[in-house]
Design an enzyme around this catalytic site. Structure first.
Site, PDB file in Angstrom:
ATOM      1  N   TYR A 155       0.620  -0.976  -0.315  1.00 57.74           N
ATOM      2  CA  TYR A 155      -0.001  -0.236  -0.508  1.00 57.74           C
ATOM      3  C   TYR A 155       0.857   1.501   0.241  1.00 57.74           C
ATOM      4  O   TYR A 155       0.644   2.264  -0.308  1.00 57.74           O
ATOM      5  CB  TYR A 155      -0.993  -0.279   1.331  1.00 57.74           C
ATOM      6  CG  TYR A 155      -2.116   1.395   0.882  1.00 57.74           C
ATOM      7  CD1 TYR A 155      -2.947   1.057   0.381  1.00 57.74           C
ATOM      8  CD2 TYR A 155      -1.268   2.425   2.544  1.00 57.74           C
ATOM      9  CE1 TYR A 155      -3.777   2.635  -0.069  1.00 57.74           C
ATOM     10  CE2 TYR A 155      -1.961   3.406   2.385  1.00 57.74           C
ATOM     11  CZ  TYR A 155      -3.413   3.583   1.602  1.00 57.74           C
ATOM     12  OH  TYR A 155      -3.921   4.762   1.344  1.00 57.74           O
ATOM     13  N   LYS A 159       1.311   4.295  -3.370  1.00 60.32           N
ATOM     14  CA  LYS A 159       1.228   5.666  -2.981  1.00 60.32           C
ATOM     15  C   LYS A 159       2.402   6.548  -3.092  1.00 60.32           C
ATOM     16  O   LYS A 159       2.557   7.260  -2.779  1.00 60.32           O
ATOM     17  CB  LYS A 159       0.362   6.094  -1.404  1.00 60.32           C
ATOM     18  CG  LYS A 159      -0.747   5.559  -1.293  1.00 60.32           C
ATOM     19  CD  LYS A 159      -1.740   6.000  -2.477  1.00 60.32           C
ATOM     20  CE  LYS A 159      -3.477   5.453  -1.285  1.00 60.32           C
ATOM     21  NZ  LYS A 159      -4.400   5.901  -3.163  1.00 60.32           N
TER      22      LYS A 159
END
Ligand SMILES: NC(=O)c1ccc[n+]([C@@H]2O[C@H](COP(=O)([O-])OP(=O)(O)OC[C@H]3O[C@@H](n4cnc5c(N)ncnc54)[C@H](OP(=O)(O)O)[C@@H]3O)[C@@H](O)[C@H]2O)c1
Length: 267
Positions: A155, A159
């Site tokens: 994750y 980003k």
């Protein structure tokens, strides 16, 4: 207002959380809104948009799929109206030990949504805005993109990619008239945490900012043509604006692990 006179905005991930609030903010501000996601929550968002007098155009699409992104783009093109703004917000998290605690299939789906679909949508939407010489895009990244994020390793990486990609493309179109803004929230009170399987982590159980606040901060930054905004709790702002610019990656990683480790919130 005559719908042909109203500007048109797109919100991805509009069925809940930050995306729901962004759709509502566009509507209140006089935009008609194309809303997209995979789930039934879109009807609820459409109602909120329509209650302001704006038009809500629902285009369901699974953005983990190449064909889903293409269908969304062609659905927008078929409206024969220029897109004045886009909030590319859809994204998911995934918590757990990388070794044995998460499924590779889920990690690939996360990459498809958080990275691939963002690149794909940018490739399709940005040329039309640049050709018009105007438009605004808001990308929902995360403060997780400014640090390594153990127990949600893919994750944070997704980003970080998004932040780097967006800054690079922005530099290429600097004089185009199109403005690009990054929204970097800290922890927000949405379905994100449960969906990511992080209910037992300290971060998952901790205090979070309301999505209304985070969406408003992102919306205001986009409308002001700002480069980026770190949004949410003051602690998140301190981490995103100050600490993560000075601490080494190893320190950021060990600090993050204390809050993201499965079970850390139950000890
Ligand atoms: N919550 C936080 O603490 C936090 C912090 C930093 C950044 N963010 C970022 O904020 C963004 C919005 O998340 P949120 O917190 O508002 O969580 P959320 O309420 O779970 O919203 C996620 C949105 O993405 C959509 N989505 C999920 N899978 C999709 C798919 N395959 N295709 C199309 N749409 C899909 C969901 O709709 P359907 O399920 O209906 O498809 C939903 O509308 C994400 O990019 C997330 O990474 C969140």
């Amino acid at each position: 207002m005559d719908s042909t006179l109203r500007p048109l905005a797109l919100v991805t991930g509009a069925s809940s959380g930050i995306g729901y609030e962004l759709a509502r903010l566009f509507a209140v501000d006089g935009y008609d809104v194309v809303i997209t996601a995979t789930g039934p929550g879109l009807e609820n968002t459409a109602e909120a948009v329509r209650s302001t007098g704006a038009e809500a155009i629902i285009i369901p699409a699974d953005l983990t799929q190449y064909d889903g992104v293409e269908a969304l783009y062609h659905g927008i093109r078929d409206l024969n109206r220029p897109l004045s703004a886009a909030a590319l917000n859809a994204g998911v998290g995934l918590g757990g030990h990388f070794l044995g605690g998460t499924e590779l299939k889920k990690e690939f789906e996360l990459i498809q949504l958080n990275i691939t679909s963002q690149v794909h949508l940018t490739k399709r939407l940005l040329p039309d805005m640049v050709a018009l010489g105007e438009g605004k895009i808001l990308y929902t990244a995360s403060i997780s993109g400014t640090m390594p994020t153990p127990y949600e390793a893919v994750y944070g990486g997704s980003k970080a990619f998004l932040i780097s990609f967006v800054e690079a493309v922005k530099a290429e179109i600097a004089d185009s008239g199109v403005s690009i803004t990054l929204l970097l929230p800290g922890e927000v009170d949405t379905k994100f945490w449960h969906r990511a399987g992080m209910d037992t982590s300290k971060l998952g159980l901790g205090v979070k900012a309301p999505p209304t606040q985070v969406a408003q901060e992102g919306y205001d930054a986009m409308m002001a043509g700002k480069d980026r905004v770190v949004a949410g709790k003051s602690e998140s702002k301190f981490i995103g604006r100050v600490l993560n610019n000075i601490l080494p990656d190893t320190t950021k990683a060990s600090q993050h692990a204390k809050g993201s480790r499965p079970g850390s919130g139950l000890e």
